[in-house]
Design an enzyme around this catalytic site. Structure first.
Site, PDB file in Angstrom:
ATOM      1  N   GLN A 195     -88.655  15.421  59.011  1.00 17.13           N
ATOM      2  CA  GLN A 195     -88.158  16.159  60.244  1.00 17.13           C
ATOM      3  C   GLN A 195     -88.671  17.778  60.445  1.00 17.13           C
ATOM      4  O   GLN A 195     -88.604  18.169  59.210  1.00 17.13           O
ATOM      5  CB  GLN A 195     -86.782  15.887  60.577  1.00 17.13           C
ATOM      6  N   LYS A 237     -82.674  23.893  62.260  1.00 14.56           N
ATOM      7  CA  LYS A 237     -83.089  22.359  62.885  1.00 14.56           C
ATOM      8  C   LYS A 237     -83.079  22.780  64.256  1.00 14.56           C
ATOM      9  O   LYS A 237     -81.888  22.828  64.969  1.00 14.56           O
ATOM     10  CB  LYS A 237     -82.204  21.444  62.580  1.00 14.56           C
ATOM     11  N   ASP A 241     -84.109  14.182  64.765  1.00 13.36           N
ATOM     12  CA  ASP A 241     -82.828  14.550  64.416  1.00 13.36           C
ATOM     13  C   ASP A 241     -82.261  15.319  65.707  1.00 13.36           C
ATOM     14  O   ASP A 241     -82.845  15.846  66.505  1.00 13.36           O
ATOM     15  CB  ASP A 241     -83.002  15.787  63.368  1.00 13.36           C
ATOM     16  N   VAL A 244     -76.682  24.852  50.486  1.00  8.31           N
ATOM     17  CA  VAL A 244     -75.663  24.420  49.491  1.00  8.31           C
ATOM     18  C   VAL A 244     -76.435  25.043  48.234  1.00  8.31           C
ATOM     19  O   VAL A 244     -77.247  24.707  47.551  1.00  8.31           O
ATOM     20  CB  VAL A 244     -75.480  23.009  49.376  1.00  8.31           C
ATOM     21  N   ASP A 249     -78.869   6.277  58.874  1.00  9.56           N
ATOM     22  CA  ASP A 249     -80.083   6.751  58.042  1.00  9.56           C
ATOM     23  C   ASP A 249     -79.959   7.170  56.646  1.00  9.56           C
ATOM     24  O   ASP A 249     -80.752   7.940  56.200  1.00  9.56           O
ATOM     25  CB  ASP A 249     -80.967   7.763  58.990  1.00  9.56           C
ATOM     26  N   GLU A 285     -77.431  12.550  48.161  1.00  8.21           N
ATOM     27  CA  GLU A 285     -77.311  13.703  47.160  1.00  8.21           C
ATOM     28  C   GLU A 285     -76.182  13.945  46.516  1.00  8.21           C
ATOM     29  O   GLU A 285     -75.180  13.462  47.158  1.00  8.21           O
ATOM     30  CB  GLU A 285     -78.091  15.101  47.832  1.00  8.21           C
TER      31      GLU A 285
END
Length: 421
Positions: free
Chosen positions: A131, A147, A166, A255, A314, A319
């Protein structure tokens, strides 16, 4: 046959009918024996039955809600700040295992305002992933993922659960929802309106500038459109600024630490003519319980509940940070408010495990207050309102489904389904 014998036969026949009826009830509705529910369709029918018979406590406001509400509103209220670099240090120091930020910290409100207001000093393409997103630097070189907006809030994404691009506001909503449910595993996110000409193009490196189209009409008015660089990015699909060159987007605090990417056991095939094994096997979790640590399985159940509420279907990979699951990339949520994809909850209804703390927290926000508190927390966000009323009703509707699925699992497993890990 005398009258007494007839009465005895009738009594015996009646008892047999009662026993057969009771047996059918427990086999079909309560699924007391493993394997009775052979398909998701059968589960859906049973969940509908459960929803119709939910206890009043699931439908009414929990008196404990008001205590939680006041603490949350105080903690996430945007506040003025003096030194952005100090706040960046605090935010980069916060994460512990998969908890990205503390439950309560007076710096949170200042950090949210910092993310919204600090000037952009540099902009680059971020080609990683499928994306469109940008890598921005704010003051003191703090890196942020941006985004941009593709759809208006009321746009309904048709098709399969992972269809479309997205939804930028979904990332912001996921942050606040995680805070409310005490699943503080998402990045810290705020909405922001940025100027594609003066803030992005002016700060862009040459590679990014090459993916921004600038066109001038007959009256000399410029338009700036971005297509970026990613797996699916192309020149025919662009994000364009308005008359003032402004675009909405989500500012995602990166992060800190090392994140490991792992394939989800409940990954979809992403092929319309091929189903994954877990989609048809209601006993799919049984071997997983022997292969996977219980704490990881509980993390994935928490993720499934979170994703179901926002309809993010999705999460083909997930992670981990220090071996604990984090909720990275929530942009595929809130596609269609009229659909509830139950299979997102497969880890819950197949494994019938849940953290006691998660279950207790969910019940605090019964009676329609879950979306109410998220709405109040996000009122200061630049993108408010983050979702439409239809999407809010969808979240509340799905919370009742979660309650019903847990009730179904309690019929099967009893209190042993609740874990304290």
């Amino acid at each position: 046959m005398n009258r007494r014998s007839v009465i005895i036969v009738c009594i015996i026949a009646t008892l047999l009918c009662i026993l057969l009826g009771a047996n059918f009830y427990f086999m079909y509705y309560l699924n007391a024996e493993e394997g009775q529910l052979s398909s998701v369709r059968a589960l859906e029918n049973m969940i509908r039955h459960k929803i119709r018979h939910l206890k009043p406590s699931y439908l009414n406001r929990n008196p404990r809600f008001f205590m939680f509400r006041n603490k949350l509103l105080k903690n996430y209220k945007m506040a003025t700040y003096e030194n952005a670099s100090v706040l960046w240090e605090i935010a980069n120091w916060w994460p512990h295992e998969n908890e990205i930020y503390p439950q309560h910290d007076s710096s949170m409100g200042q950090l949210l305002k910092t993310l919204r207001d600090e000037p952009i000093t540099r902009a680059n393409n971020l080609p990683r992933g499928t994306q469109l997103k940008l890598l921005l630097r704010l003051s003191q070189q703090q890196k942020i993922i941006f985004k941009p907006q593709w759809y208006p809030r009321d746009f309904i994404v048709e098709g399969v659960v992972y269809s479309g691009k997205d939804r930028h506001a979904a990332e912001v909503y996921a942050f606040y929802l995680g805070a409310v449910l005490d699943l503080r595993w998402t990045p810290i996110v705020v909405g922001r309106v940025v100027n594609l000409k003066d803030q992005i193009y002016a700060s862009a490196d040459q590679e990014l500038k090459n993916t921004i189209k600038i066109e001038t009409d007959e009256e000399g008015n410029e338009s700036y459109c971005l297509y970026g660089k990613c797996h699916y990015c192309n020149e025919d699909e662009t994000v364009c600024g308005d008359d003032q060159h402004n675009i909405e987007g989500a500012m995602i605090f990166i992060v800190p630490g090392t994140l490991a990417k792992r394939r989800s056991p409940w990954q979809r095939t992403y092929k319309e003519d091929k189903r994954a094994p877990w989609e048809d096997d209601m006993t799919y979790c049984k071997p997983l319980k022997n292969k996977m640590e219980t704490i990881r399985l509980l993390d994935l159940v928490d993720v499934a509940i979170f994703d179901y509420l926002i309809q993010n279907g999705d999460r083909h990979h997930y992670e981990t940070r220090e071996e604990r699951v984090v909720l990275i990339d929530n942009g595929k949520a809130f596609g269609n408010p009229n659909k509830d994809h139950l299979d997102i909850l497969a880890p819950l209804y197949q494994c019938c495990l849940i953290r006691k703390s998660t279950w207790d927290r969910l019940q605090v926000f019964s009676g329609g207050v879950l979306t109410e508190i998220v709405d109040r927390l996000s009122k200061q966000d630049a993108l408010y309102p983050l979702i439409t009323d239809k999407h809010k009703r969808g979240v509340e509707r799905r919370l009742l489904v979660v309650f019903a699925v847990v009730e179904y699992c309690m019929d099967k497993e009893g209190d042993k389904m609740f874990k304290t890990l």
